[in-house]
Motif scaffolding. Structure first.
Motif, PDB file in Angstrom:
ATOM      1  N   THR A   2     -45.534  13.834 -12.578  1.00  0.00           N
ATOM      2  CA  THR A   2     -44.087  13.605 -12.572  1.00  0.00           C
ATOM      3  C   THR A   2     -43.265  14.739 -11.958  1.00  0.00           C
ATOM      4  OG1 THR A   2     -42.294  12.672 -13.912  1.00  0.00           O
ATOM      5  CG2 THR A   2     -43.468  14.548 -14.834  1.00  0.00           C
ATOM      6  N   GLN A   3     -43.890  15.866 -11.701  1.00  0.00           N
ATOM      7  CA  GLN A   3     -43.114  16.973 -11.142  1.00  0.00           C
ATOM      8  C   GLN A   3     -42.487  16.584  -9.798  1.00  0.00           C
ATOM      9  OE1 GLN A   3     -42.632  19.592 -13.184  1.00  0.00           O
ATOM     10  NE2 GLN A   3     -43.856  18.316 -14.532  1.00  0.00           N
ATOM     11  N   ALA A   4     -41.166  16.780  -9.688  1.00  0.00           N
ATOM     12  CA  ALA A   4     -40.413  16.593  -8.435  1.00  0.00           C
ATOM     13  C   ALA A   4     -40.424  15.165  -7.904  1.00  0.00           C
ATOM     14  CB  ALA A   4     -40.942  17.549  -7.353  1.00  0.00           C
ATOM     15  N   VAL A   5     -40.527  14.201  -8.799  1.00  0.00           N
ATOM     16  CA  VAL A   5     -40.510  12.807  -8.326  1.00  0.00           C
ATOM     17  C   VAL A   5     -39.957  11.900  -9.421  1.00  0.00           C
ATOM     18  CG1 VAL A   5     -42.849  12.212  -9.106  1.00  0.00           C
ATOM     19  CG2 VAL A   5     -41.918  11.108  -7.090  1.00  0.00           C
ATOM     20  N   ALA A   6     -39.388  10.764  -8.998  1.00  0.00           N
ATOM     21  CA  ALA A   6     -38.833   9.817  -9.984  1.00  0.00           C
ATOM     22  C   ALA A   6     -39.971   9.124 -10.736  1.00  0.00           C
ATOM     23  CB  ALA A   6     -37.978   8.775  -9.269  1.00  0.00           C
ATOM     24  N   TRP A   7     -39.668   8.704 -11.967  1.00  0.00           N
ATOM     25  CA  TRP A   7     -40.713   8.122 -12.814  1.00  0.00           C
ATOM     26  C   TRP A   7     -41.301   6.850 -12.222  1.00  0.00           C
ATOM     27  CZ3 TRP A   7     -43.988   9.810 -16.075  1.00  0.00           C
ATOM     28  CH2 TRP A   7     -44.729   8.909 -16.830  1.00  0.00           C
ATOM     29  N   ARG A   8     -40.493   6.059 -11.517  1.00  0.00           N
ATOM     30  CA  ARG A   8     -41.037   4.802 -10.964  1.00  0.00           C
ATOM     31  C   ARG A   8     -42.171   5.098  -9.971  1.00  0.00           C
ATOM     32  NH1 ARG A   8     -36.025   5.445  -8.986  1.00  0.00           N
ATOM     33  NH2 ARG A   8     -35.817   5.850  -6.747  1.00  0.00           N
ATOM     34  N   ASN A   9     -42.095   6.239  -9.267  1.00  0.00           N
ATOM     35  CA  ASN A   9     -43.178   6.614  -8.347  1.00  0.00           C
ATOM     36  C   ASN A   9     -44.439   6.972  -9.136  1.00  0.00           C
ATOM     37  OD1 ASN A   9     -40.508   7.208  -7.136  1.00  0.00           O
ATOM     38  ND2 ASN A   9     -41.762   7.574  -5.334  1.00  0.00           N
ATOM     39  N   VAL A  10     -44.234   7.659 -10.264  1.00  0.00           N
ATOM     40  CA  VAL A  10     -45.378   8.019 -11.111  1.00  0.00           C
ATOM     41  C   VAL A  10     -46.061   6.750 -11.617  1.00  0.00           C
ATOM     42  CG1 VAL A  10     -46.071   9.187 -13.253  1.00  0.00           C
ATOM     43  CG2 VAL A  10     -44.280  10.181 -11.809  1.00  0.00           C
ATOM     44  N   GLU A  11     -45.262   5.777 -12.008  1.00  0.00           N
ATOM     45  CA  GLU A  11     -45.835   4.526 -12.522  1.00  0.00           C
ATOM     46  C   GLU A  11     -46.742   3.872 -11.482  1.00  0.00           C
ATOM     47  OE1 GLU A  11     -42.747   2.728 -15.773  1.00  0.00           O
ATOM     48  OE2 GLU A  11     -42.166   2.576 -13.678  1.00  0.00           O
ATOM     49  N   GLN A  12     -46.313   3.892 -10.217  1.00  0.00           N
ATOM     50  CA  GLN A  12     -47.150   3.299  -9.158  1.00  0.00           C
ATOM     51  C   GLN A  12     -48.475   4.046  -9.032  1.00  0.00           C
ATOM     52  OE1 GLN A  12     -45.170   2.891  -5.333  1.00  0.00           O
ATOM     53  NE2 GLN A  12     -43.259   2.412  -6.346  1.00  0.00           N
ATOM     54  N   ALA A  13     -48.394   5.378  -9.075  1.00  0.00           N
ATOM     55  CA  ALA A  13     -49.613   6.184  -8.937  1.00  0.00           C
ATOM     56  C   ALA A  13     -50.535   5.975 -10.132  1.00  0.00           C
ATOM     57  CB  ALA A  13     -49.239   7.663  -8.792  1.00  0.00           C
ATOM     58  N   VAL A  14     -49.967   5.913 -11.330  1.00  0.00           N
ATOM     59  CA  VAL A  14     -50.793   5.708 -12.527  1.00  0.00           C
ATOM     60  C   VAL A  14     -51.440   4.321 -12.479  1.00  0.00           C
ATOM     61  CG1 VAL A  14     -50.723   5.425 -15.047  1.00  0.00           C
ATOM     62  CG2 VAL A  14     -49.548   7.354 -13.978  1.00  0.00           C
ATOM     63  N   ALA A  15     -50.697   3.320 -11.998  1.00  0.00           N
ATOM     64  CA  ALA A  15     -51.263   1.963 -11.892  1.00  0.00           C
ATOM     65  C   ALA A  15     -52.452   1.970 -10.918  1.00  0.00           C
ATOM     66  CB  ALA A  15     -50.191   0.981 -11.426  1.00  0.00           C
ATOM     67  N   ALA A  16     -52.324   2.712  -9.827  1.00  0.00           N
ATOM     68  CA  ALA A  16     -53.427   2.789  -8.855  1.00  0.00           C
ATOM     69  C   ALA A  16     -54.644   3.480  -9.483  1.00  0.00           C
ATOM     70  CB  ALA A  16     -52.972   3.549  -7.605  1.00  0.00           C
TER      71      ALA A  16
END
Ligand code: SF4
Length: 221
Positions: free
Chosen positions: A35-49
Motif C-alpha cells: 500500500t505504500q504510495a498507492v491508492a487502496w484500489r490498486n492494492v486490491e487488484q494486486a492482492v487479487a492477482a
C-alpha cells in the motif's frame, strides 16, 4: 481528553471503518507492504492477482521469481521494489518462523517491531501496520494523513518525526488495539475525504465547530 473527543467525532461522522481488509494475517501483511504510495484500489487488484496465482502464502511467495512477481503486482506501482520487499518478508518468515506469520506475531511488540524494521524495505508505517492489523499488537500507526491532520489541528509541528507522533497517541490513549485500529482508519477517512492536501473541505468537517478542535479550520471558517 481531546484525543478521545477527536475519535468520538470522527467515529460519529464516518462510522466504524472495519479496517484492515484481508482474510488472513499474511494477506493483511502483504497489503501493508503493497500500500505504500498507492491508492487502496490498486492494492486490491494486486492482492487479487496474488490470490489467483496461489501466492498468498509465505512458502509459495518466497520461492516465486522476483520478475514474475513484479509483473503480477504491477497495479500496486513500483512493482520491482515491492516484489523484492514481499519476497524478503516471505523469505524471512520461512527461515525464522517456519513460514508462519501467526508464529512470528506471538512475540513481544517491541522485539517484533525491531525484527520487522531490520527487513529490507520495511519502514515504521509498514511494520506498525503489520503489528496492529495482522497481529493485534497495541501499536499506533502513523501515516502522511496523521501528520497533516495533527499539524492542521495545531497539535504537532509539520515536520514531527514518526516516533514522536506515535508516542503522542500512545501516551494519551488507553493501550487498546481495537481503539488504535479504528482510530487510524478514521484519520485515513478524514485525510482521504475531507482534510485534503490542497483545499481541505473544512465546511463538512466534524472537527471544525461545537467547539472547534482544529486551528486551521477555525482560522478559515
Ligand atoms: S477543519 Fe479542515 S483542516 Fe481541520 S481537520 Fe477538518 S478538514 Fe482538516
Amino acid at each position: 481528553m481531546e484525543l478521545l473527543e477527536l475519535y468520538r467525532r470522527l467515529r460519529e461522522h464516518f462510522g466504524h471503518r472495519h479496517w484492515w481488509p484481508g482474510d488472513t494475517p499474511f494477506e493483511v501483511a502483504v497489503g501493508a507492504i503493497l500500500t505504500q504510495a498507492v491508492a487502496w484500489r490498486n492494492v486490491e487488484q494486486a492482492v487479487a492477482a496474488l490470490r489467483e496465482a496461489g501466492l498468498l502464502d509465505a512458502p509459495a511467495l518466497a520461492a516465486f521469481p522476483e520478475e514474475s512477481l513484479a509483473r503480477l503486482i504491477r497495479p500496486a506501482r513500483y512493482p520491482r521494489q515491492k516484489a523484492r520487499k514481499l519476497i524478503a518478508f516471505a523469505d524471512h518468515l520461512q527461515r525464522r518462523h517456519g513460514g508462519s506469520i501467526e508464529r512470528m506475531l506471538t512475540g513481544s511488540s517491541g522485539e517484533l517491531r525491531r525484527e520487522l524494521l531490520a527487513l529490507w524495505g520495511i519502514g515504521p508505517e509498514t511494520a506498525d501496520s503489520i503489528l496492529l492489523y495482522a497481529g493485534g499488537h497495541p501499536v499506533f500507526v502513523v501515516d502522511a494523513y496523521t501528520r497533516r491532520i495533527l499539524h492542521r489541528l495545531g497539535w504537532q509541528p509539520a515536520e514531527a518525526p514518526y516516533d514522536r507522533l506515535q508516542a503522542f497517541f500512545q501516551e494519551r490513549l488507553p493501550q487498546d488495539p481495537a481503539l488504535y485500529n479504528d482510530y487510524h482508519a478514521q484519520l485515513v477517512a478524514l485525510g482521504h475525504r475531507l482534510c485534503l492536501a490542497r483545499s481541505p473541505r473544512c465546511d463538512g468537517c466534524p472537527l471544525r465547530r461545537d467547539p472547534p478542535l482544529c486551528r486551521f479550520g477555525e482560522a478559515t471558517g
